[in-house]
Design a protein around this motif. Structure first.
Motif, PDB file in Angstrom:
ATOM      1  N   LEU A 110       4.618  -1.212 -35.098  1.00  0.00           N
ATOM      2  CA  LEU A 110       5.826  -1.537 -34.606  1.00  0.00           C
ATOM      3  C   LEU A 110       6.457  -0.257 -34.759  1.00  0.00           C
ATOM      4  CD1 LEU A 110       7.711  -3.242 -32.188  1.00  0.00           C
ATOM      5  CD2 LEU A 110       9.568  -3.454 -34.919  1.00  0.00           C
ATOM      6  N   HIS A 111       7.490   0.894 -35.481  1.00  0.00           N
ATOM      7  CA  HIS A 111       7.481   2.071 -34.548  1.00  0.00           C
ATOM      8  C   HIS A 111       6.222   2.883 -34.412  1.00  0.00           C
ATOM      9  CE1 HIS A 111       7.914   6.022 -35.864  1.00  0.00           C
ATOM     10  NE2 HIS A 111       9.625   5.544 -35.570  1.00  0.00           N
ATOM     11  N   ASP A 112       5.368   2.932 -33.946  1.00  0.00           N
ATOM     12  CA  ASP A 112       4.357   3.708 -33.544  1.00  0.00           C
ATOM     13  C   ASP A 112       4.863   2.599 -31.416  1.00  0.00           C
ATOM     14  OD1 ASP A 112       2.882   4.759 -35.543  1.00  0.00           O
ATOM     15  OD2 ASP A 112       1.806   3.188 -35.937  1.00  0.00           O
ATOM     16  N   GLY A 113       4.947   1.398 -31.051  1.00  0.00           N
ATOM     17  CA  GLY A 113       4.978   1.068 -30.223  1.00  0.00           C
ATOM     18  C   GLY A 113       5.955   1.284 -29.429  1.00  0.00           C
ATOM     19  N   LEU A 114       7.161   1.422 -29.984  1.00  0.00           N
ATOM     20  CA  LEU A 114       8.609   1.757 -29.942  1.00  0.00           C
ATOM     21  C   LEU A 114       8.580   3.485 -29.715  1.00  0.00           C
ATOM     22  CD1 LEU A 114      10.417   0.385 -32.844  1.00  0.00           C
ATOM     23  CD2 LEU A 114      10.850  -0.443 -29.228  1.00  0.00           C
ATOM     24  N   VAL A 115       7.895   4.369 -30.012  1.00  0.00           N
ATOM     25  CA  VAL A 115       7.380   5.393 -29.880  1.00  0.00           C
ATOM     26  C   VAL A 115       7.061   5.511 -28.372  1.00  0.00           C
ATOM     27  CG1 VAL A 115       6.826   7.668 -30.628  1.00  0.00           C
ATOM     28  CG2 VAL A 115       7.961   6.577 -32.420  1.00  0.00           C
ATOM     29  N   LEU A 116       5.624   5.223 -28.510  1.00  0.00           N
ATOM     30  CA  LEU A 116       5.470   4.089 -27.093  1.00  0.00           C
ATOM     31  C   LEU A 116       5.568   4.369 -25.973  1.00  0.00           C
ATOM     32  CD1 LEU A 116       2.398   4.759 -25.744  1.00  0.00           C
ATOM     33  CD2 LEU A 116       2.235   2.692 -26.266  1.00  0.00           C
ATOM     34  N   VAL A 117       7.011   3.569 -26.122  1.00  0.00           N
ATOM     35  CA  VAL A 117       7.265   2.769 -25.001  1.00  0.00           C
ATOM     36  C   VAL A 117       8.612   4.333 -24.678  1.00  0.00           C
ATOM     37  CG1 VAL A 117       9.098   1.628 -24.516  1.00  0.00           C
ATOM     38  CG2 VAL A 117       7.255   1.126 -25.588  1.00  0.00           C
ATOM     39  N   LEU A 118       9.001   4.618 -25.566  1.00  0.00           N
ATOM     40  CA  LEU A 118       9.866   5.266 -25.475  1.00  0.00           C
ATOM     41  C   LEU A 118       9.856   6.968 -25.140  1.00  0.00           C
ATOM     42  CD1 LEU A 118      11.723   4.972 -28.669  1.00  0.00           C
ATOM     43  CD2 LEU A 118      13.150   4.906 -26.454  1.00  0.00           C
ATOM     44  N   GLU A 119       8.104   7.725 -25.390  1.00  0.00           N
ATOM     45  CA  GLU A 119       8.241   8.568 -24.805  1.00  0.00           C
ATOM     46  C   GLU A 119       8.295   8.386 -23.852  1.00  0.00           C
ATOM     47  OE1 GLU A 119       5.805  10.971 -28.657  1.00  0.00           O
ATOM     48  OE2 GLU A 119       4.788   9.509 -27.719  1.00  0.00           O
ATOM     49  N   THR A 120       6.875   6.848 -23.213  1.00  0.00           N
ATOM     50  CA  THR A 120       6.694   7.372 -21.512  1.00  0.00           C
ATOM     51  C   THR A 120       7.866   7.322 -20.924  1.00  0.00           C
ATOM     52  OG1 THR A 120       4.444   6.094 -22.444  1.00  0.00           O
ATOM     53  CG2 THR A 120       5.331   5.561 -20.047  1.00  0.00           C
ATOM     54  N   GLY A 121       9.014   6.356 -21.370  1.00  0.00           N
ATOM     55  CA  GLY A 121       9.832   6.589 -20.475  1.00  0.00           C
ATOM     56  C   GLY A 121      10.927   7.478 -20.388  1.00  0.00           C
ATOM     57  N   ILE A 122      11.026   8.637 -21.599  1.00  0.00           N
ATOM     58  CA  ILE A 122      11.764   9.360 -20.784  1.00  0.00           C
ATOM     59  C   ILE A 122      10.665  10.660 -20.406  1.00  0.00           C
ATOM     60  CG2 ILE A 122      12.066  11.554 -21.974  1.00  0.00           C
ATOM     61  CD1 ILE A 122      12.872  10.082 -24.755  1.00  0.00           C
ATOM     62  N   GLU A 123       8.976  10.539 -20.318  1.00  0.00           N
ATOM     63  CA  GLU A 123       8.200  11.400 -19.195  1.00  0.00           C
ATOM     64  C   GLU A 123       8.702  11.057 -18.048  1.00  0.00           C
ATOM     65  OE1 GLU A 123       3.342  11.408 -18.477  1.00  0.00           O
ATOM     66  OE2 GLU A 123       4.451  10.515 -20.335  1.00  0.00           O
ATOM     67  N   LEU A 124       8.323  10.236 -18.323  1.00  0.00           N
ATOM     68  CA  LEU A 124       8.713  10.027 -16.334  1.00  0.00           C
ATOM     69  C   LEU A 124      10.607  10.947 -16.026  1.00  0.00           C
ATOM     70  CD1 LEU A 124       8.484   8.278 -13.687  1.00  0.00           C
ATOM     71  CD2 LEU A 124       9.430   5.983 -14.330  1.00  0.00           C
ATOM     72  N   LEU A 125      11.438   9.662 -16.942  1.00  0.00           N
ATOM     73  CA  LEU A 125      12.612  10.444 -16.394  1.00  0.00           C
ATOM     74  C   LEU A 125      12.834  12.421 -16.753  1.00  0.00           C
ATOM     75  CD1 LEU A 125      15.036   8.459 -18.369  1.00  0.00           C
ATOM     76  CD2 LEU A 125      14.686   8.464 -16.182  1.00  0.00           C
ATOM     77  N   ARG A 126      12.436  12.707 -17.367  1.00  0.00           N
ATOM     78  CA  ARG A 126      11.882  14.251 -17.569  1.00  0.00           C
ATOM     79  C   ARG A 126      11.053  15.111 -16.141  1.00  0.00           C
ATOM     80  NH1 ARG A 126       9.283  17.050 -22.838  1.00  0.00           N
ATOM     81  NH2 ARG A 126      10.120  18.454 -21.806  1.00  0.00           N
ATOM     82  N   VAL A 213      15.171   7.359 -32.275  1.00  0.00           N
ATOM     83  CA  VAL A 213      15.667   5.725 -31.845  1.00  0.00           C
ATOM     84  C   VAL A 213      14.834   4.914 -32.378  1.00  0.00           C
ATOM     85  CG1 VAL A 213      15.721   4.501 -29.178  1.00  0.00           C
ATOM     86  CG2 VAL A 213      16.681   6.831 -29.172  1.00  0.00           C
ATOM     87  N   ALA A 214      13.679   4.791 -32.126  1.00  0.00           N
ATOM     88  CA  ALA A 214      12.797   4.333 -32.475  1.00  0.00           C
ATOM     89  C   ALA A 214      12.407   4.402 -33.682  1.00  0.00           C
ATOM     90  CB  ALA A 214      10.863   4.558 -32.207  1.00  0.00           C
ATOM     91  N   ARG A 215      13.756   4.893 -34.863  1.00  0.00           N
ATOM     92  CA  ARG A 215      13.464   4.344 -36.234  1.00  0.00           C
ATOM     93  C   ARG A 215      14.843   3.090 -36.045  1.00  0.00           C
ATOM     94  NH1 ARG A 215      12.163   9.324 -37.309  1.00  0.00           N
ATOM     95  NH2 ARG A 215      14.402  10.013 -36.758  1.00  0.00           N
ATOM     96  N   MET A 216      15.719   3.463 -35.748  1.00  0.00           N
ATOM     97  CA  MET A 216      16.540   2.598 -35.353  1.00  0.00           C
ATOM     98  C   MET A 216      16.357   1.348 -34.796  1.00  0.00           C
ATOM     99  SD  MET A 216      20.166   3.340 -32.726  1.00  0.00           S
ATOM    100  CE  MET A 216      19.161   2.737 -30.999  1.00  0.00           C
TER     101      MET A 216
END
Length: 231
Positions: A110-126, A213-216
């Protein structure tokens, strides 16, 4: 993007927000679809290679090999064109993310999946912070209005992501109120990166941000049942 929205017109303490509407009219014939596609591809190349300051009607007409009058036929302003490109970009990221979640190896957590989602979204914003920081901030304000249900969007790019993620890792999730958990995860994935754009842009560049954020969220989804927090 949606039609123009003005917020706090009579209150100087509130941001006045105008979001470009994108296409003036929808192309229907094959020739029109090809023209709009050519315009968006050419404009995207200019934006990604040279930035917002380089995008003008003249530069776009030259790059696309199209008369300036044809640009105005579909996009009254360059900001309208940028809004259409931004929507396309978000749709591409959404599909890429859904495909990536489905393709995660069996041993993924689950942690891997959350990191994937967050990294992808942050990549778009950056990426859009670099392409057009002013538009990126406007879009963040607009999306906050959508999240708060103050305006209705034509489409919402993150709507499918949270259910796909939670379904993929359902065996790890241990909460007594799944709907409440999904609500909290959805709101965090949407609102927290956007808050970084508006208030703490340096956090977007911190490689540890997705992991924190994924850990949280992992703690919320896997440990709350024992603590009685999601009853």
């Amino acid at each position: 993007m949606s039609k123009q929205d003005d917020v706090g017109a009579a209150d100087p303490r509130v941001i006045r927000l105008a979001i470009p509407s994108g296409l003036r009219k929808l192309p229907r014939q094959a020739r029109s679809l090809k023209l709009v596609g050519t315009l968006k591809r050419a404009a995207r190349e200019i934006l990604e290679q040279d930035g917002r300051a380089a995008l003008s009607v003249t530069a776009l007409a030259q790059r696309a090999g199209i008369a300036p009058s044809s640009i105005y036929k579909y996009f009254p302003t360059m900001d309208d064109l940028i809004a259409a490109i931004f929507d396309d970009h978000r749709a591409e990221y959404r599909q890429r993310l859904l495909d990536s979640i489905a393709a995660l190896p069996p041993e993924s957590t689950l942690h891997d999946g959350l990191v994937l989602v967050l990294e992808t979204g942050i990549e778009l914003l950056r990426k859009w912070s670099c392409i057009d920081p002013v538009f990126n901030v406007k879009a963040a304000h607009y999306d906050e209005l959508v999240r708060l249900n103050l305006i209705k969007p034509d489409a919402f790019w993150t709507l499918e992501i949270t259910p796909a993620l939670l379904a993929r890792f359902a065996h790890e999730i241990c909460v007594q109120d799944p709907k409440k958990a999904q609500f909290l995860v959805f709101q965090t994935l949407m609102a927290l990166p956007r808050a970084m754009v508006l208030e703490r842009p340096a956090s977007l560049a911190d490689p540890q941000t997705p992991y924190r954020v994924a850990r949280m969220l992992c703690a919320l989804l896997t440990g709350a049942a024992q603590d009685g927090e999601l009853r």
